[in-house]
Design an enzyme around this catalytic site. Sequence first.
Site, mmCIF file in Angstrom:
data_model
loop_
_atom_site.group_PDB
_atom_site.id
_atom_site.type_symbol
_atom_site.label_atom_id
_atom_site.label_comp_id
_atom_site.label_asym_id
_atom_site.label_seq_id
_atom_site.Cartn_x
_atom_site.Cartn_y
_atom_site.Cartn_z
ATOM 1 N N ARG A 26 0.806 -1.221 0.000
ATOM 2 C CA ARG A 26 0.000 0.000 0.000
ATOM 3 C C ARG A 26 0.839 1.272 0.000
ATOM 4 O O ARG A 26 0.453 2.277 -0.601
ATOM 5 C CB ARG A 26 -0.943 -0.020 1.210
ATOM 6 C CG ARG A 26 -2.027 -1.064 1.085
ATOM 7 C CD ARG A 26 -2.909 -1.142 2.307
ATOM 8 N NE ARG A 26 -3.978 -2.103 2.105
ATOM 9 C CZ ARG A 26 -4.896 -2.401 3.013
ATOM 10 N NH1 ARG A 26 -4.858 -1.819 4.200
ATOM 11 N NH2 ARG A 26 -5.839 -3.286 2.749
ATOM 12 N N GLU B 165 -5.457 -1.828 16.905
ATOM 13 C CA GLU B 165 -4.773 -0.772 16.159
ATOM 14 C C GLU B 165 -4.128 0.276 17.048
ATOM 15 O O GLU B 165 -3.232 1.002 16.589
ATOM 16 C CB GLU B 165 -5.760 -0.097 15.192
ATOM 17 C CG GLU B 165 -5.083 0.849 14.214
ATOM 18 C CD GLU B 165 -6.038 1.527 13.247
ATOM 19 O OE1 GLU B 165 -5.603 2.425 12.517
ATOM 20 O OE2 GLU B 165 -7.240 1.155 13.232
ATOM 21 N N SER C 76 -4.706 -6.825 9.506
ATOM 22 C CA SER C 76 -5.253 -6.054 10.629
ATOM 23 C C SER C 76 -6.298 -6.852 11.399
ATOM 24 O O SER C 76 -6.300 -6.847 12.638
ATOM 25 C CB SER C 76 -5.850 -4.730 10.145
ATOM 26 O OG SER C 76 -6.886 -4.951 9.221
#
Length: 544
Positions: free
Chosen positions: A282, A363, A378
Amino acid sequence: MKNVLIIGSGISGMSCAIRLAEKGIHVKLASPVPSERAQSVMAAGGINAVTSDCEEGDSVECHIEDTLKGGAMLAGKNAVTGLCSHAEEIIRYLESIGTVFTVDENERPKYRAFGGQTHKRTYYGGASTGKQIVSALIMECRRYEAEGLIERDFGLCFYSALIKEGVCYGALMFDERTNKLLPIYADTVVMAVGGQNSLFGKTTGSTLCDGYAAGKLFLQGVVLKNLEFIQYHPTTLETAQKRMLISEAVRGEGGRLFYEKNGKRVYFMEDKYGPNGNLMTRDVVAAEIDAVEEDVYLDISFLDDKLIDERLPEVRDLCKKYRNIDIKNEPIPVSPSVHFFMGGIAVHINHESSIRNLYAVGECTSIYHGANRLGGNSLLAAMHSGRVAADDISEKNTDQKHPNFDKYISEEQKAFERLLNTKSNFASAHIRDTLAEIMRKNMSILRSEDKLDKGIEDVNYYLSVVEEIKYDSSVLAYMNYSLKGILSLAKAALCCAKARKESRGSHRRTDFPETENDFSYATLIEYDNGNYSVSLERERVYEN
């Protein structure tokens, strides 16, 4: 009987709560909103795992290597090994409690290709994997709630931790129902509060995950880590309300990025990186899109209509609803947006922070993703981190008598009431919006020392007047008292970015474009009497 307070009701918080309840430990699960509104439900793409059904040639070792490489070799190998090694166990558990994953005609799981991975290993449930997992975990929580082991309490917002001499004894919460501060004592506190979206305003994430908890804990002495690593998701759709995520699943199913020049399409990612260019990590894709001067589009109109309807229905629906785009016949205009925070609370491999009996999961921590997170990791990290923290808590003798916090609580209640009655020229909502502009401008995909210094200067100004802000009656009291913590976290992030004089993963410096061996360590930051102390840690390693 051991008593645990978990703050946050998303996947990581519920994962931890259920694991503790399985061991007979009482848990209070506190959050502003029910789990159905947690950011976790927004996770669309999938969850990574190498299982017995894996693609030929794949292995847990490959998953570990891909994760370490994707994070620019900045995540701890021991932590990543634990994450990837437990992935199949987590998938089987999720299936056992009712999570519905997409399967083929032979009832075998289907996998997606996600960026930075050498094999397809992303389990998914249509385009709503997060919702599937959240729904299953909620039902498990309710089962233990009926048994009296999990207590869920909504309408509670974190205010501060109850810490003395390096030990946590609970938390002070703001009760929206009474407009008062409520102390909750516990043997252990677990923070599961998500990322730091409010630092940047309009992002792909929930505004409920605003970073205040990390900022307040920082001011209370908790060490933070790697705040400079902020993932810009390369493909988002602009709407009036927020940036809508165009899942990496779209590119995993064959979507192609392009821009138009002289009437012709230029497939710039494929031209530069080959046939799989659209599935680079990403950080790479976001930087390449950011460098293109023309408008960038993502096209899947050439895919079979049935495939789009079966595998990407939410992407199809949101494009139609918010921008009236028919993805079966026209490309999607996309651009990068803040999406995920690799930095956060520094934790040891057991997920305990620098403060004893204060843990962090999900997170809000910095442990598994290094300088850049791989898509699909995640949800895995959320599930795994909750279980790791729960296992460690259950094995420790943390039953403790708390010291007297009456004076502290009384002083904080008085300060809180003064805040509600203070008048000045500064409104908290306006300062939050201004902060987002400062961060978007000075801590964007490409950074430089001049920009970072300007960001620190601007944030310092608002920190200097934060005690004089007026209560904005149009927003919740939380929006007002949280401002100092959010501003402090923003300054800490800018300081971390300034200290890392190299480009690595999602952190890219125009004045230091190369990756340097001297910076192959975590960035740690501590607050001490107004000083923001940054160090590249070589000896005190948290995740290993």
